[in-house]
Design a protein around this motif. Structure first.
Motif, PDB file in Angstrom:
ATOM      1  N   LYS A  85       1.076  -1.340  -0.027  1.00 24.28           N
ATOM      2  CA  LYS A  85       0.079   0.023   0.036  1.00 24.28           C
ATOM      3  C   LYS A  85       1.016   1.426  -0.023  1.00 24.28           C
ATOM      4  CE  LYS A  85      -4.167  -2.032   2.189  1.00 24.28           C
ATOM      5  NZ  LYS A  85      -4.974  -2.130   3.385  1.00 24.28           N
ATOM      6  N   LYS A  86       1.972   1.050   0.265  1.00 19.29           N
ATOM      7  CA  LYS A  86       3.111   2.208   0.269  1.00 19.29           C
ATOM      8  C   LYS A  86       3.934   2.455  -0.894  1.00 19.29           C
ATOM      9  CE  LYS A  86       3.122   3.039   5.051  1.00 19.29           C
ATOM     10  NZ  LYS A  86       3.853   3.264   6.644  1.00 19.29           N
ATOM     11  N   THR A  87       3.604   1.265  -2.043  1.00 16.49           N
ATOM     12  CA  THR A  87       4.596   1.027  -3.078  1.00 16.49           C
ATOM     13  C   THR A  87       3.727   1.475  -4.241  1.00 16.49           C
ATOM     14  OG1 THR A  87       5.563  -0.724  -1.791  1.00 16.49           O
ATOM     15  CG2 THR A  87       6.002  -0.612  -4.241  1.00 16.49           C
ATOM     16  N   TYR A  88       4.311   2.203  -5.194  1.00 17.61           N
ATOM     17  CA  TYR A  88       3.862   2.718  -6.275  1.00 17.61           C
ATOM     18  C   TYR A  88       4.506   2.700  -7.699  1.00 17.61           C
ATOM     19  CZ  TYR A  88       0.962   4.669  -2.724  1.00 17.61           C
ATOM     20  OH  TYR A  88       0.170   5.089  -1.552  1.00 17.61           O
ATOM     21  N   PHE A  89       3.942   2.450  -8.697  1.00 20.54           N
ATOM     22  CA  PHE A  89       4.752   2.736 -10.088  1.00 20.54           C
ATOM     23  C   PHE A  89       3.957   4.017 -10.698  1.00 20.54           C
ATOM     24  CE2 PHE A  89       5.534  -1.771  -9.629  1.00 20.54           C
ATOM     25  CZ  PHE A  89       6.816  -1.831  -9.888  1.00 20.54           C
ATOM     26  N   THR A  90       4.793   4.789 -11.087  1.00 17.34           N
ATOM     27  CA  THR A  90       4.481   5.978 -11.924  1.00 17.34           C
ATOM     28  C   THR A  90       4.996   5.960 -13.297  1.00 17.34           C
ATOM     29  OG1 THR A  90       6.179   7.630 -11.398  1.00 17.34           O
ATOM     30  CG2 THR A  90       4.208   7.390  -9.934  1.00 17.34           C
ATOM     31  N   PHE A  91       4.241   6.061 -14.439  1.00 16.81           N
ATOM     32  CA  PHE A  91       4.646   5.917 -16.052  1.00 16.81           C
ATOM     33  C   PHE A  91       4.539   7.131 -16.372  1.00 16.81           C
ATOM     34  CE2 PHE A  91       2.916   1.185 -16.281  1.00 16.81           C
ATOM     35  CZ  PHE A  91       4.209   0.743 -15.522  1.00 16.81           C
ATOM     36  N   ASP A  92       5.691   7.963 -16.402  1.00 17.01           N
ATOM     37  CA  ASP A  92       5.580   9.456 -16.955  1.00 17.01           C
ATOM     38  C   ASP A  92       6.668   9.869 -18.022  1.00 17.01           C
ATOM     39  OD1 ASP A  92       7.718   9.374 -15.049  1.00 17.01           O
ATOM     40  OD2 ASP A  92       7.077  10.542 -13.735  1.00 17.01           O
ATOM     41  N   CYS A  93       7.695   8.822 -18.168  1.00 18.22           N
ATOM     42  CA  CYS A  93       8.867   8.985 -19.030  1.00 18.22           C
ATOM     43  C   CYS A  93       8.465   8.799 -20.463  1.00 18.22           C
ATOM     44  CB  CYS A  93      10.112   8.362 -18.776  1.00 18.22           C
ATOM     45  SG  CYS A  93      10.862   8.488 -17.159  1.00 18.22           S
ATOM     46  N   ASN A  94       7.644   7.979 -20.859  1.00 15.70           N
ATOM     47  CA  ASN A  94       7.068   7.550 -22.023  1.00 15.70           C
ATOM     48  C   ASN A  94       5.625   7.245 -21.972  1.00 15.70           C
ATOM     49  OD1 ASN A  94       6.597   5.636 -24.484  1.00 15.70           O
ATOM     50  ND2 ASN A  94       8.395   6.860 -25.091  1.00 15.70           N
ATOM     51  N   PRO A  95       4.886   8.356 -21.778  1.00 20.61           N
ATOM     52  CA  PRO A  95       3.329   8.243 -21.750  1.00 20.61           C
ATOM     53  C   PRO A  95       2.517   8.008 -22.814  1.00 20.61           C
ATOM     54  CG  PRO A  95       4.030  10.428 -21.373  1.00 20.61           C
ATOM     55  CD  PRO A  95       5.385   9.652 -21.355  1.00 20.61           C
ATOM     56  N   THR A  96       3.372   8.014 -23.948  1.00 17.43           N
ATOM     57  CA  THR A  96       2.702   7.819 -25.115  1.00 17.43           C
ATOM     58  C   THR A  96       2.768   6.116 -25.468  1.00 17.43           C
ATOM     59  OG1 THR A  96       4.384   8.283 -26.330  1.00 17.43           O
ATOM     60  CG2 THR A  96       2.975  10.185 -25.968  1.00 17.43           C
ATOM     61  N   GLY A  97       3.695   5.554 -24.727  1.00 12.88           N
ATOM     62  CA  GLY A  97       3.989   4.087 -24.955  1.00 12.88           C
ATOM     63  C   GLY A  97       4.345   3.998 -26.441  1.00 12.88           C
TER      64      GLY A  97
ATOM     65  N   GLY B 271       2.592  14.508 -19.043  1.00  8.36           N
ATOM     66  CA  GLY B 271       3.943  13.513 -18.800  1.00  8.36           C
ATOM     67  C   GLY B 271       5.131  14.508 -18.982  1.00  8.36           C
ATOM     68  N   CYS B 272       6.448  13.875 -18.710  1.00  9.42           N
ATOM     69  CA  CYS B 272       7.488  14.523 -18.467  1.00  9.42           C
ATOM     70  C   CYS B 272       8.161  15.125 -19.753  1.00  9.42           C
ATOM     71  CB  CYS B 272       8.728  13.450 -18.220  1.00  9.42           C
ATOM     72  SG  CYS B 272       8.530  13.023 -16.558  1.00  9.42           S
ATOM     73  N   ALA B 273       7.726  14.578 -21.054  1.00  8.26           N
ATOM     74  CA  ALA B 273       7.972  15.516 -22.334  1.00  8.26           C
ATOM     75  C   ALA B 273       9.509  15.197 -22.633  1.00  8.26           C
ATOM     76  CB  ALA B 273       7.420  16.653 -22.408  1.00  8.26           C
ATOM     77  N   GLY B 274      10.225  16.428 -23.016  1.00  8.94           N
ATOM     78  CA  GLY B 274      11.237  16.385 -23.623  1.00  8.94           C
ATOM     79  C   GLY B 274      12.296  16.033 -22.720  1.00  8.94           C
ATOM     80  N   CYS B 275      12.264  16.132 -21.325  1.00 12.71           N
ATOM     81  CA  CYS B 275      13.168  15.879 -20.453  1.00 12.71           C
ATOM     82  C   CYS B 275      13.486  14.395 -20.427  1.00 12.71           C
ATOM     83  CB  CYS B 275      12.720  16.397 -19.143  1.00 12.71           C
ATOM     84  SG  CYS B 275      12.765  18.106 -18.831  1.00 12.71           S
ATOM     85  N   ALA B 276      12.552  13.662 -20.663  1.00 10.68           N
ATOM     86  CA  ALA B 276      12.639  11.918 -20.763  1.00 10.68           C
ATOM     87  C   ALA B 276      13.097  11.387 -22.102  1.00 10.68           C
ATOM     88  CB  ALA B 276      11.473  11.500 -20.079  1.00 10.68           C
ATOM     89  N   ALA B 277      12.945  12.202 -22.980  1.00 10.09           N
ATOM     90  CA  ALA B 277      13.296  11.792 -24.464  1.00 10.09           C
ATOM     91  C   ALA B 277      12.190  10.899 -24.829  1.00 10.09           C
ATOM     92  CB  ALA B 277      14.756  11.088 -24.722  1.00 10.09           C
ATOM     93  N   GLY B 278      10.890  10.775 -24.185  1.00  8.63           N
ATOM     94  CA  GLY B 278       9.954   9.707 -24.580  1.00  8.63           C
ATOM     95  C   GLY B 278       8.715  10.332 -24.990  1.00  8.63           C
ATOM     96  N   GLN B 279       8.855  11.815 -25.458  1.00  9.93           N
ATOM     97  CA  GLN B 279       7.467  12.366 -25.692  1.00  9.93           C
ATOM     98  C   GLN B 279       7.774  13.716 -26.618  1.00  9.93           C
ATOM     99  OE1 GLN B 279       5.419  13.599 -22.202  1.00  9.93           O
ATOM    100  NE2 GLN B 279       3.311  13.884 -23.258  1.00  9.93           N
TER     101      GLN B 279
END
Length: 605
Positions: free
Chosen positions: A57-69, A356-364
């Motif tokens: 319950k205190k553990t999470y995943f956050t998908f923000d580097c490549n939110p477009t998949g 999402g994170c956009a350009g900073c993560a090179a995934g968007q």
């Protein structure tokens, strides 16, 4: 003597009633999170070492580097995390949610006094709500998920008092760029920073997020604000329950106190290459731009988009300029839609992407090409971070004004007609998992050929660029070491097993990526010697049992490439054996030596 804000938070989460700078303590962690680029590495570490989850319950995943998949390797990593989460009852904030740190605040999970660690080097954004947030590598996160706690060295604290009245049309981004200009990337290295002042008391959550989000670029552990009544009400509403604000004691002891006149601040812009190299916007007025970007964890908030819409309404983006807009979270995106801001953006000629994170993560969206000039609201403009072009950093007001003008302009000096592109000369078109081979004997003294790189602020994008983050096999990482560091692009081809890399201040600043350590291990590099390190990089190296030493007297070694250097990890003695010169560095701490001898943090879990 009382405690500072970070000391108070850490003490509340440890077995100690009082802590002081330099204490190494086990800290209970309220939020244990991993992103999509580091999440698969975390999962593998947990599975390979057969670790249990202390509290799902205190553990999470956050998908923000490549939110477009849109990237196959990211998609694979995201699915690895989803399957693991399903099997273990872990919450996933998926690709439709937005930036993880903002989501933690939005969901009421992060608030005054809590502790959080994630694979995001900007986890210290949580300082905006008076929480302790820290980016860490995948081994740290795996260990924290398993144990529910992590070791941490209590940092020294400094206080910044912003005095006087805030000038009109000075935005939070201008404030933090001025602080970067004054303090640079090194002078507050490793400190916890608390900001106070009459105008600070009235700063909104969005403004505090902007300032806290650039603590990493300043070299700080965190920039902490004490929540005002409005922010406490927000956090309590989001969380669904009441809780007390955590404050520093009135008699807290600070290493330094800085008095800064807020009335002297002017709109500023960071010049390409270094976030802390800032100048007044007027100094770069007229620089032609190819693209503009609004978003990132620094300026993807609702207040930012209202400023943008207010300036952009009824106007058009300059011909030839690509204007990209990315909200921080889906909730903010929907609010932009509800308030009619999306329509204003689209009518002006901007493109709007999902949160999402956009350009900073090179995934968007947000990347640029060779020769391209971008003005951005991001927090980093290290070479290669957002692509091959040049990136200026500025406030949303300055960025949108420049997008309209076609060149960099102060937000209140938009010309009647935009600057357009003319003919140009022809240019040439452009050119996680870690296998852990256990070393049976870990020497306390290492010796090897020196690679002397006399530079400050060698960041993790220079060491191991973000375009390689989806690589999960450590053996593949070595070939990309330093391929984004000018003058050292061929390092991986020339380096030999047993070499030792030597640099100056703030080595490994920037992102939390473990790969920036593991790439050296893949090449057989024995260790790193530097004057100082980025805080997250230092932890990642220690926890990977990769020898790093600190020495403020490197210049006295009279180093040249090819000299033989000897590091005594236990005593701290450093010797240039080629020239028979020795200096004293910092010996391994008890914790560092124990982790090193165990072969890494996770091997002792």
């Amino acid at each position: 003597m009382g405690m500072t804000l970070i000391e108070k938070i850490l003490a509340n989460h440890s077995k100690e009633s009082v802590v002081k700078p330099g204490d190494i303590i086990d800290v209970e962690i309220d939020i244990r999170a991993a992103r999509d680029f580091g999440g698969a590495n975390v999962v593998k570490n947990i599975q390979e070492h057969k670790l249990k989850i202390a509290d799902p319950k205190k553990t999470y995943f956050t998908f923000d580097c490549n939110p477009t998949g849109s990237d196959q390797k990211y998609a694979v990593n995201q699915q690895i995390c989803r399957l693991f989460a399903r099997d273990n009852g872990v919450k996933v904030f998926d690709i439709n949610t937005g930036i993880g740190t903002h989501t933690l605040i939005e969901q009421g999970l992060a608030y005054s006094g809590i502790t959080a660690v994630t694979t995001d080097s900007h986890a210290n954004i949580l300082g905006a709500v008076g929480a302790f947030g820290q980016g860490m590598g995948d081994k740290d996160i795996a260990a924290t998920i398993h144990k529910g706690k992590v070791w941490f060295k209590v940092p020294k604290s400094v206080k910044i008092n912003l005095n006087g009245k805030r000038p009109e049309r000075i935005y939070a981004k201008d404030i933090v760029l001025e602080l970067l200009n004054r303090f640079g990337a090194n002078s507050l290295l490793g400190y916890s920073v608390e900001i106070y002042g009459g105008e600070v008391d009235h700063m909104t959550l969005d403004e505090r997020i902007t300032i806290s989000s650039m603590a990493t670029e300043m070299g700080c552990i965190i920039i902490l604000f004490t929540p005002n009544d409005a922010i406490m009400e927000y956090s309590q509403f989001r969380n669904g329950r009441k809780f007390d604000v955590v404050k520093a004691d009135l008699d807290a002891e600070y290493d330094q106190v800085f008095e800064i006149d807020l009335e002297e601040f002017v709109p500023r812009v960071s010049l390409p290459g270094e976030p802390h190299n800032t100048v007044p916007v007027s100094k770069v007025r007229g620089v032609k731009i190819d693209s503009a970007f609004i978003g990132s964890c620094t300026n993807g908030r609702m207040e930012d988009f209202r400023v943008v819409a207010d300036i952009l309404k009824g106007k058009k983006v300059a011909p030839g300029v690509v204007f990209k807009i990315v909200p921080a979270t889906d909730e903010i995106w929907n609010e932009c839609l509800k308030e009619g801001l999306i329509n204003i953006f689209k009518e002006a000629g901007a493109m709007v992407s999902n949160a999402g994170c956009a350009g900073c993560a090179a995934g968007q969206v947000g990347q640029n090409g060779e020769g391209e000039v971008t003005i951005s609201t991001g927090n980093r403009n290290f070479p290669g971070k957002q692509g091959k072009g040049k990136v200026y950093l500025a406030s949303p007001a300055t960025v949108v004004a420049s997008a309209i003008a076609g060149c960099i302009v102060p937000h209140d000096e938009i010309p009647e007609h935009p600057v357009t592109f003319g003919p140009r000369k022809e240019i040439e078109v452009g050119t996680i998992l870690h296998s852990s081979s256990e070393v049976l004997i870990r020497p306390k003294r290492i010796e090897g050929r020196a690679w002397y790189i006399p530079m400050d602020n060698i960041d993790t994008d220079m060491i191991y660029h973000n375009r390689y983050l989806s690589i999960t096999d450590m053996d593949e990482m070595g070939q990309y070491t330093f391929d984004n560091l000018e003058g050292y692009e061929d390092f991986a081809q020339k380096a030999k097993s047993g070499d030792i890399v030597i640099a100056h201040k703030n080595f490994g600043s920037g992102s939390s990526r473990q790969q920036a350590v593991d790439c050296f291990k893949a090449l057989g590099i024995q260790g790193i010697l530097a004057e100082s390190y980025g805080a997250i990089y230092e932890r990642n190296a220690i926890n990977a049992a990769f020898p790093i030493m600190t020495c403020g007297d490197i210049s006295k070694l009279s180093l040249a490439d090819g000299d033989t250097i000897r590091l005594d990890l236990e005593t701290g003695k450093i010797t240039n054996t080629t020239k028979n010169i020795s200096v004293q560095g910092e010996r391994f701490s008890e914790v560092q030596l124990e982790i090193y001898q165990n072969g890494g943090l996770l091997l002792d879990s």
